[in-house]
Design a protein around this motif. Structure first.
Motif, PDB file in Angstrom:
ATOM      1  N   VAL A  43     -16.229 165.928  43.264  1.00 18.16           N
ATOM      2  CA  VAL A  43     -15.405 167.143  43.319  1.00 18.16           C
ATOM      3  C   VAL A  43     -13.928 166.784  43.453  1.00 18.16           C
ATOM      4  N   ILE A  44     -13.617 165.773  44.262  1.00 21.05           N
ATOM      5  CA  ILE A  44     -12.221 165.366  44.434  1.00 21.05           C
ATOM      6  C   ILE A  44     -11.636 164.869  43.115  1.00 21.05           C
ATOM      7  N   LEU A  45     -12.375 164.003  42.421  1.00 26.90           N
ATOM      8  CA  LEU A  45     -11.892 163.470  41.144  1.00 26.90           C
ATOM      9  C   LEU A  45     -11.708 164.597  40.121  1.00 26.90           C
ATOM     10  N   THR A  46     -12.661 165.524  40.093  1.00 30.54           N
ATOM     11  CA  THR A  46     -12.558 166.647  39.151  1.00 30.54           C
ATOM     12  C   THR A  46     -11.357 167.521  39.468  1.00 30.54           C
ATOM     13  N   SER A  47     -11.121 167.761  40.760  1.00 31.31           N
ATOM     14  CA  SER A  47      -9.990 168.581  41.163  1.00 31.31           C
ATOM     15  C   SER A  47      -8.662 167.929  40.791  1.00 31.31           C
ATOM     16  N   VAL A  48      -8.539 166.626  41.059  1.00 23.21           N
ATOM     17  CA  VAL A  48      -7.307 165.922  40.709  1.00 23.21           C
ATOM     18  C   VAL A  48      -7.106 165.917  39.199  1.00 23.21           C
ATOM     19  N   ALA A  49      -8.191 165.712  38.444  1.00 21.35           N
ATOM     20  CA  ALA A  49      -8.093 165.731  36.976  1.00 21.35           C
ATOM     21  C   ALA A  49      -7.633 167.097  36.489  1.00 21.35           C
ATOM     22  N   ALA A  50      -8.110 168.175  37.129  1.00 20.09           N
ATOM     23  CA  ALA A  50      -7.709 169.521  36.728  1.00 20.09           C
ATOM     24  C   ALA A  50      -6.218 169.739  36.948  1.00 20.09           C
ATOM     25  N   VAL A  51      -5.690 169.224  38.055  1.00 22.93           N
ATOM     26  CA  VAL A  51      -4.254 169.362  38.329  1.00 22.93           C
ATOM     27  C   VAL A  51      -3.437 168.580  37.302  1.00 22.93           C
ATOM     28  N   VAL A  52      -3.913 167.380  36.966  1.00 21.09           N
ATOM     29  CA  VAL A  52      -3.207 166.566  35.976  1.00 21.09           C
ATOM     30  C   VAL A  52      -3.201 167.260  34.614  1.00 21.09           C
ATOM     31  N   LEU A  53      -4.349 167.797  34.213  1.00 23.58           N
ATOM     32  CA  LEU A  53      -4.425 168.488  32.936  1.00 23.58           C
ATOM     33  C   LEU A  53      -3.579 169.755  32.928  1.00 23.58           C
ATOM     34  N   ASP A  54      -3.501 170.431  34.062  1.00 19.20           N
ATOM     35  CA  ASP A  54      -2.729 171.666  34.132  1.00 19.20           C
ATOM     36  C   ASP A  54      -1.237 171.413  33.955  1.00 19.20           C
ATOM     37  N   SER A  55      -0.795 170.165  34.191  1.00 19.44           N
ATOM     38  CA  SER A  55       0.617 169.844  34.002  1.00 19.44           C
ATOM     39  C   SER A  55       0.980 169.650  32.533  1.00 19.44           C
ATOM     40  N   VAL A  56      -0.033 169.549  31.649  1.00 15.95           N
ATOM     41  CA  VAL A  56       0.211 169.441  30.205  1.00 15.95           C
ATOM     42  C   VAL A  56       0.430 170.833  29.646  1.00 15.95           C
ATOM     43  N   ALA A  57       1.552 171.053  28.995  1.00 15.05           N
ATOM     44  CA  ALA A  57       1.936 172.393  28.557  1.00 15.05           C
ATOM     45  C   ALA A  57       0.890 173.028  27.640  1.00 15.05           C
ATOM     46  N   ILE A  69      -2.351 172.437  27.360  1.00 14.98           N
ATOM     47  CA  ILE A  69      -3.587 172.776  28.082  1.00 14.98           C
ATOM     48  C   ILE A  69      -3.346 173.943  29.034  1.00 14.98           C
ATOM     49  N   HIS A  70      -2.191 173.965  29.679  1.00 19.01           N
ATOM     50  CA  HIS A  70      -1.879 175.059  30.594  1.00 19.01           C
ATOM     51  C   HIS A  70      -1.806 176.395  29.857  1.00 19.01           C
ATOM     52  N   ALA A  71      -1.224 176.383  28.665  1.00 16.85           N
ATOM     53  CA  ALA A  71      -1.096 177.623  27.904  1.00 16.85           C
ATOM     54  C   ALA A  71      -2.447 178.187  27.491  1.00 16.85           C
ATOM     55  N   ARG A  72      -3.436 177.323  27.326  1.00 18.43           N
ATOM     56  CA  ARG A  72      -4.739 177.779  26.842  1.00 18.43           C
ATOM     57  C   ARG A  72      -5.753 178.001  27.970  1.00 18.43           C
ATOM     58  N   PHE A  73      -5.693 177.195  29.012  1.00 23.52           N
ATOM     59  CA  PHE A  73      -6.720 177.269  30.050  1.00 23.52           C
ATOM     60  C   PHE A  73      -6.125 177.515  31.436  1.00 23.52           C
ATOM     61  N   ALA A  74      -4.967 178.135  31.514  1.00 21.33           N
ATOM     62  CA  ALA A  74      -4.317 178.343  32.807  1.00 21.33           C
ATOM     63  C   ALA A  74      -5.199 179.142  33.756  1.00 21.33           C
ATOM     64  N   PHE A  75      -5.810 180.213  33.267  1.00 23.55           N
ATOM     65  CA  PHE A  75      -6.631 181.064  34.135  1.00 23.55           C
ATOM     66  C   PHE A  75      -7.865 180.323  34.629  1.00 23.55           C
ATOM     67  N   GLU A  76      -8.553 179.609  33.719  1.00 25.41           N
ATOM     68  CA  GLU A  76      -9.768 178.878  34.113  1.00 25.41           C
ATOM     69  C   GLU A  76      -9.447 177.784  35.135  1.00 25.41           C
ATOM     70  N   LEU A  77      -8.356 177.060  34.920  1.00 27.50           N
ATOM     71  CA  LEU A  77      -7.983 176.007  35.854  1.00 27.50           C
ATOM     72  C   LEU A  77      -7.594 176.577  37.213  1.00 27.50           C
ATOM     73  N   LYS A  78      -6.949 177.754  37.190  1.00 27.95           N
ATOM     74  CA  LYS A  78      -6.564 178.384  38.450  1.00 27.95           C
ATOM     75  C   LYS A  78      -7.798 178.813  39.236  1.00 27.95           C
ATOM     76  N   VAL A  79      -8.752 179.416  38.557  1.00 34.00           N
ATOM     77  CA  VAL A  79      -9.988 179.838  39.231  1.00 34.00           C
ATOM     78  C   VAL A  79     -10.736 178.625  39.784  1.00 34.00           C
ATOM     79  N   PHE A  80     -10.812 177.557  38.987  1.00 27.36           N
ATOM     80  CA  PHE A  80     -11.492 176.346  39.443  1.00 27.36           C
ATOM     81  C   PHE A  80     -10.814 175.782  40.684  1.00 27.36           C
ATOM     82  N   GLU A  81      -9.485 175.778  40.690  1.00 33.21           N
ATOM     83  CA  GLU A  81      -8.759 175.245  41.834  1.00 33.21           C
ATOM     84  C   GLU A  81      -9.006 176.082  43.087  1.00 33.21           C
ATOM     85  N   LEU A  82      -9.063 177.395  42.930  1.00 33.40           N
ATOM     86  CA  LEU A  82      -9.326 178.256  44.080  1.00 33.40           C
ATOM     87  C   LEU A  82     -10.734 178.022  44.633  1.00 33.40           C
TER      88      LEU A  82
END
Length: 299
Positions: free
Chosen positions: A51-65, A67-80
């Motif tokens: 879970v920790i590795l997946t969470s860190v990977a999600a934050v790293v991917l969210d910093s890519v413009a 990926i953020h433009a396409r999956f911002a909502f999904e990544l936000k829900v996953f982070e919450l």
């Protein structure tokens, strides 16, 4: 720390007052969460690492413009969801230990808390969201999961070697500081502002980058004398790297002489939360409290 005597009657009364988890749900949760010698404990820690590795990977991917433009909502829900899970886990850790205040202010307790704060603080300051990557520090638990507690012991021995060598290292660093100040001042006098050495601090900056063999190249001597000084600094740089390593290595060797490497476990003391006790130990080597029964799966 020196080995202390077995706990006294007053310590036993403290154990009752603070509610030592000797049985029931708290003890079961304690064994699963804080120890990794059982199948359930290892499964819990391995799942936590995933879970920790997946969470860190999600934050790293969210910093890519893109990926953020396409999956911002999904990544936000996953982070919450991950933050909610970590919050529950943190509260359960506080619940199942006998002294939650000691765990809260321990190294792992502070790391666990720092893994939660960025998400909550990001509500007020959005820029803090990227600090969620601090969760990668929780992967220090991998030493417990994969039976590498011997390496944790070696890490402690290295820390003791560094502490024992601190005066020698301090003297050496004082010498290095004097050298870079003198050489930086000399380069300021020799090269001058015309070649980029506009002040003594700039000369000291050049001396530090040269002695540490970094050499950014933004400032370089142009005169023959300046290049000779630079050559001396480069040669001194080798010693800068070698001397502290030799000091610590010598101290580490001294500490290792005559000391065996006893088998250790992930069994944790209920009193001080220290781990790494041998399978046959009855009392904690750090605080002297009586250790819980060693629970493990047969090989």
């Amino acid at each position: 720390m020196p080995r202390m005597a077995p706990p006294s009657a007053s310590r036993n009364s403290d154990s009752e007052r603070f509610g030592k988890p000797t049985s029931g749900l708290r003890l079961k949760l304690y064994t699963i969460i804080f120890e990794a010698d059982t199948r359930a404990g290892k499964a819990f820690d391995v799942g936590l690492i995933i879970v920790i590795l997946t969470s860190v990977a999600a934050v790293v991917l969210d910093s890519v413009a893109a990926i953020h433009a396409r999956f911002a909502f999904e990544l936000k829900v996953f982070e919450l969801l991950v933050t909610a899970a970590f919050t529950i886990e943190y509260l359960v850790r506080l619940y199942c230990v006998r002294r939650p205040d000691r765990y809260a202010f321990s190294v792992f307790g502070i790391i666990d808390l720092l893994a939660l704060l960025p998400t909550y603080l990001a509500v007020l300051v959005p820029g803090l969201h990227a600090l969620i990557d601090v969760r990668v520090l929780r992967l220090l638990r991998v030493f417990r999961v994969f039976k590498l507690t011997e390496y944790v012991a070696e890490y402690g021995a290295l820390g003791q070697a560094l502490a024992a060598s601190r005066r020698k290292i301090l003297v050496f660093m004082s010498f290095v500081l004097m050298v870079v100040v003198v050489m930086g001042t000399l380069m300021y006098v020799v090269e001058g502002p015309a070649h980029g050495y506009t002040s003594i601090p700039v000369g000291v900056y050049w001396a530090i980058t040269t002695m540490t063999t970094v050499g950014f190249g933004d400032i370089a001597p142009q005169t023959g004398i300046g290049r000779m000084i630079a050559s001396v600094m480069m040669l001194l740089g080798w010693g800068t790297l070698a001397v502290p390593t030799g000091i610590v290595s010598a101290e580490f060797t001294v500490q290792r002489q005559g000391r065996g490497a006893p088998a250790t476990t992930t069994r944790t003391c209920h009193e001080c939360l220290s781990e790494g006790h041998s399978p046959n130990a009855r009392f904690c080597s750090d605080c002297g409290a009586k250790l819980p029964a060693y629970q493990h799966d047969a090989a």
